[in-house]
Structure formats: C-alpha cells, structure tokens
Design a protein around this motif. Structure first.
Motif, PDB file in Angstrom:
ATOM      1  N   TYR A   1      95.097 -14.614  97.582  1.00  0.00           N
ATOM      2  CA  TYR A   1      95.098 -13.150  97.219  1.00  0.00           C
ATOM      3  C   TYR A   1      95.565 -12.291  98.306  1.00  0.00           C
ATOM      4  O   TYR A   1      96.389 -11.370  98.225  1.00  0.00           O
ATOM      5  CB  TYR A   1      93.887 -12.789  96.679  1.00  0.00           C
ATOM      6  N   ALA A   2      95.068 -12.628  99.382  1.00  0.00           N
ATOM      7  CA  ALA A   2      95.189 -11.686 100.695  1.00  0.00           C
ATOM      8  C   ALA A   2      96.570 -11.927 101.142  1.00  0.00           C
ATOM      9  O   ALA A   2      97.244 -10.791 101.507  1.00  0.00           O
ATOM     10  CB  ALA A   2      94.396 -11.977 101.855  1.00  0.00           C
ATOM     11  N   CYS A   3      97.229 -12.966 101.086  1.00  0.00           N
ATOM     12  CA  CYS A   3      98.626 -13.261 101.183  1.00  0.00           C
ATOM     13  C   CYS A   3      99.536 -12.666 100.225  1.00  0.00           C
ATOM     14  O   CYS A   3     100.572 -12.158 100.549  1.00  0.00           O
ATOM     15  CB  CYS A   3      98.804 -14.875 101.660  1.00  0.00           C
ATOM     16  N   ASP A   4      99.275 -12.671  99.271  1.00  0.00           N
ATOM     17  CA  ASP A   4     100.198 -12.160  98.006  1.00  0.00           C
ATOM     18  C   ASP A   4      99.929 -10.659  98.516  1.00  0.00           C
ATOM     19  O   ASP A   4     101.051  -9.961  98.192  1.00  0.00           O
ATOM     20  CB  ASP A   4      99.299 -12.425  96.793  1.00  0.00           C
ATOM     21  N   ARG A   5      99.071 -10.059  98.491  1.00  0.00           N
ATOM     22  CA  ARG A   5      98.640  -8.592  98.977  1.00  0.00           C
ATOM     23  C   ARG A   5      99.862  -8.107 100.085  1.00  0.00           C
ATOM     24  O   ARG A   5     100.538  -7.195 100.295  1.00  0.00           O
ATOM     25  CB  ARG A   5      97.517  -8.050  99.140  1.00  0.00           C
ATOM     26  N   ILE A   6      99.489  -8.977 101.031  1.00  0.00           N
ATOM     27  CA  ILE A   6     100.409  -8.798 102.378  1.00  0.00           C
ATOM     28  C   ILE A   6     102.090  -8.976 101.992  1.00  0.00           C
ATOM     29  O   ILE A   6     102.745  -7.981 102.437  1.00  0.00           O
ATOM     30  CB  ILE A   6     100.018  -9.685 103.487  1.00  0.00           C
ATOM     31  N   ALA A   7     102.183  -9.875 101.191  1.00  0.00           N
ATOM     32  CA  ALA A   7     103.707 -10.213 100.740  1.00  0.00           C
ATOM     33  C   ALA A   7     104.180  -8.746 100.120  1.00  0.00           C
ATOM     34  O   ALA A   7     105.158  -8.314 100.147  1.00  0.00           O
ATOM     35  CB  ALA A   7     104.005 -11.456 100.230  1.00  0.00           C
ATOM     36  N   ALA A   8     103.362  -8.332  99.229  1.00  0.00           N
ATOM     37  CA  ALA A   8     103.709  -7.273  98.507  1.00  0.00           C
ATOM     38  C   ALA A   8     103.911  -6.084  99.223  1.00  0.00           C
ATOM     39  O   ALA A   8     104.841  -5.292  99.120  1.00  0.00           O
ATOM     40  CB  ALA A   8     102.759  -7.061  97.558  1.00  0.00           C
ATOM     41  N   TRP A   9     103.195  -5.633 100.091  1.00  0.00           N
ATOM     42  CA  TRP A   9     102.910  -4.919 101.328  1.00  0.00           C
ATOM     43  C   TRP A   9     104.172  -4.749 101.987  1.00  0.00           C
ATOM     44  O   TRP A   9     104.542  -3.589 102.177  1.00  0.00           O
ATOM     45  CB  TRP A   9     101.489  -4.527 101.753  1.00  0.00           C
ATOM     46  N   LEU A  10     104.440  -5.851 102.368  1.00  0.00           N
ATOM     47  CA  LEU A  10     105.629  -5.935 103.405  1.00  0.00           C
ATOM     48  C   LEU A  10     106.920  -6.073 102.676  1.00  0.00           C
ATOM     49  O   LEU A  10     107.964  -5.995 103.341  1.00  0.00           O
ATOM     50  CB  LEU A  10     105.376  -7.426 104.462  1.00  0.00           C
ATOM     51  N   HIS A  11     106.915  -6.142 101.394  1.00  0.00           N
ATOM     52  CA  HIS A  11     108.106  -6.303 100.690  1.00  0.00           C
ATOM     53  C   HIS A  11     108.815  -7.281 100.909  1.00  0.00           C
ATOM     54  O   HIS A  11     110.103  -7.451 101.076  1.00  0.00           O
ATOM     55  CB  HIS A  11     108.867  -5.032 100.690  1.00  0.00           C
ATOM     56  N   LEU A  12     108.227  -8.441 101.172  1.00  0.00           N
ATOM     57  CA  LEU A  12     108.950  -9.801 101.562  1.00  0.00           C
ATOM     58  C   LEU A  12     109.730 -10.518 100.264  1.00  0.00           C
ATOM     59  O   LEU A  12     109.342 -10.272  99.192  1.00  0.00           O
ATOM     60  CB  LEU A  12     107.924 -10.903 101.964  1.00  0.00           C
ATOM     61  N   PRO A  13     111.003 -11.073 100.595  1.00  0.00           N
ATOM     62  CA  PRO A  13     111.782 -11.668  99.581  1.00  0.00           C
ATOM     63  C   PRO A  13     111.175 -12.925  98.714  1.00  0.00           C
ATOM     64  O   PRO A  13     111.809 -13.531  97.962  1.00  0.00           O
ATOM     65  CB  PRO A  13     112.801 -11.818 100.269  1.00  0.00           C
TER      66      PRO A  13
ATOM     67  N   GLY B   1     103.629 -14.418  97.493  1.00  0.00           N
ATOM     68  CA  GLY B   1     102.516 -14.539  98.288  1.00  0.00           C
ATOM     69  C   GLY B   1     101.940 -16.022  98.556  1.00  0.00           C
ATOM     70  O   GLY B   1     101.271 -16.403  99.392  1.00  0.00           O
ATOM     71  N   GLY B   2     102.401 -16.866  97.638  1.00  0.00           N
ATOM     72  CA  GLY B   2     102.038 -18.145  97.477  1.00  0.00           C
ATOM     73  C   GLY B   2     102.593 -19.059  99.025  1.00  0.00           C
ATOM     74  O   GLY B   2     102.104 -19.740  99.360  1.00  0.00           O
ATOM     75  N   VAL B   3     103.806 -18.627  99.101  1.00  0.00           N
ATOM     76  CA  VAL B   3     104.437 -19.175 100.090  1.00  0.00           C
ATOM     77  C   VAL B   3     103.984 -18.526 101.375  1.00  0.00           C
ATOM     78  O   VAL B   3     103.937 -19.520 102.552  1.00  0.00           O
ATOM     79  CB  VAL B   3     106.195 -18.830 100.245  1.00  0.00           C
ATOM     80  N   VAL B   4     103.589 -17.207 101.468  1.00  0.00           N
ATOM     81  CA  VAL B   4     102.900 -16.606 102.717  1.00  0.00           C
ATOM     82  C   VAL B   4     101.788 -17.737 102.753  1.00  0.00           C
ATOM     83  O   VAL B   4     101.257 -18.100 103.882  1.00  0.00           O
ATOM     84  CB  VAL B   4     102.900 -15.180 102.481  1.00  0.00           C
ATOM     85  N   GLY B   5     101.061 -17.618 101.840  1.00  0.00           N
ATOM     86  CA  GLY B   5      99.337 -18.268 102.006  1.00  0.00           C
ATOM     87  C   GLY B   5      99.689 -19.682 102.356  1.00  0.00           C
ATOM     88  O   GLY B   5      98.992 -20.256 103.166  1.00  0.00           O
ATOM     89  N   LEU B   6     101.037 -20.405 101.888  1.00  0.00           N
ATOM     90  CA  LEU B   6     101.016 -21.916 102.342  1.00  0.00           C
ATOM     91  C   LEU B   6     101.303 -21.770 103.770  1.00  0.00           C
ATOM     92  O   LEU B   6     100.713 -22.612 104.767  1.00  0.00           O
ATOM     93  CB  LEU B   6     102.285 -22.471 101.611  1.00  0.00           C
ATOM     94  N   LEU B   7     102.101 -20.861 104.308  1.00  0.00           N
ATOM     95  CA  LEU B   7     102.612 -20.834 105.682  1.00  0.00           C
ATOM     96  C   LEU B   7     101.245 -20.489 106.565  1.00  0.00           C
ATOM     97  O   LEU B   7     101.027 -21.173 107.571  1.00  0.00           O
ATOM     98  CB  LEU B   7     103.532 -19.763 105.988  1.00  0.00           C
ATOM     99  N   VAL B   8     100.432 -19.581 106.019  1.00  0.00           N
ATOM    100  CA  VAL B   8      99.231 -19.285 106.801  1.00  0.00           C
ATOM    101  C   VAL B   8      98.210 -20.349 106.793  1.00  0.00           C
ATOM    102  O   VAL B   8      97.670 -20.603 107.916  1.00  0.00           O
ATOM    103  CB  VAL B   8      98.411 -18.196 106.088  1.00  0.00           C
TER     104      VAL B   8
END
Length: 143
Positions: A24-36, A39-46
């Motif tokens: 959830y935190a990574c999903d919010r970060i991805a949305a906030w940063l407008h990543l392409p 958030g699941g991908v960001v979460g996996l990387l984190v």
C-alpha cells in the motif's frame, strides 16, 4: 488449536499485514510520483532491496508470502467472473486481448527468471567472497 498453531497463525496474519502495508505504501508512492508502473512493482523492488540489504530477514515474511502464494487462485476469481460477463468483447477482440496477455505473460516470466538468476549469482559471489576472506584469514594466522 494448539499454542504453536495459534502462534503460527498470528505470525502469518501479521506477516500478511506487513506485506500489504508495504504494498500500500509503495502504491501510494508510485501514484504520488506518477510512475509509469504499478505500486506492486515498486513494492517488489523495495522488498528485494530490503531483503538484500539485510534490513528485512526472509523469516519475517516467509509464512505470509507462502500463504499468499498458496491461495493466489482466490485472487483471480474476479477475473474469471469478468470473462463470463464480457463474452461479446472476447468474441470481437479476443485474439488481440490474448496476444497482449501472452506477450505480457512471457515478458513477466522472462523478467522474473532473469531477476532470480541475477540474485542467485549475486548471492553466490557474496558467499564466495566471504569464504575467500575466511580462508585468507586462516592462512595468515600462525599455526
């Protein structure tokens, strides 16, 4: 339930909650940063970074991750219901949809395989360096 069963259940639930919180935190970060990407991908990387850095030990999330993976089919039930509801769309655009799904599946499969291979090679190099260091220390010490 036995105490150990209750304890394992509680640990599993807490681990699942931790994984969901990280997602959830990574999903919010991805949305906030407008990543392409999601958030699941960001979460996996984190999570990979935290595991590799030793910040999170695998035992902290192993039961929760195991439970999520073993019950993954339940998460796809809405997809199956959607397929039944949109049969007309599948009849019109089915070939293109399945081609896109197939290409996406193969892409994810290859990316996962290469990532796992890279992580395994990295871990082997780290272990080999440690072993060489220990061997060198032993050789330098007088008998």
């Amino acid at each position: 339930m036995k105490t150990s069963s209750v304890s394992r259940f509680v640990h599993t639930v807490l681990q699942i909650a931790l994984l969901i919180a990280i997602w959830y935190a990574c999903d919010r970060i991805a949305a906030w940063l407008h990543l392409p990407f999601s958030g699941g991908v960001v979460g996996l990387l984190v999570m990979v970074a935290l595991l590799l850095a030793g910040v999170v030990r695998p035992s902290v999330v192993d039961h929760g991750a195991e439970w999520l993976l073993s019950n993954m089919l339940l998460f796809f039930i809405p997809l199956i219901v959607s397929v039944v509801q949109f049969t007309a769309l599948l009849e019109r655009e089915g070939v293109r949809l399945f081609a896109a799904i197939g290409i996406g599946f193969i892409s994810v499969l290859l990316a996962t395989a290469f990532t796992v291979e890279w992580v395994c090679k990295f871990e082997r190099r780290v272990r080999l360096r440690k072993l060489r260091g220990v061997r060198q220390i032993r050789q330098e010490q007088p008998a």
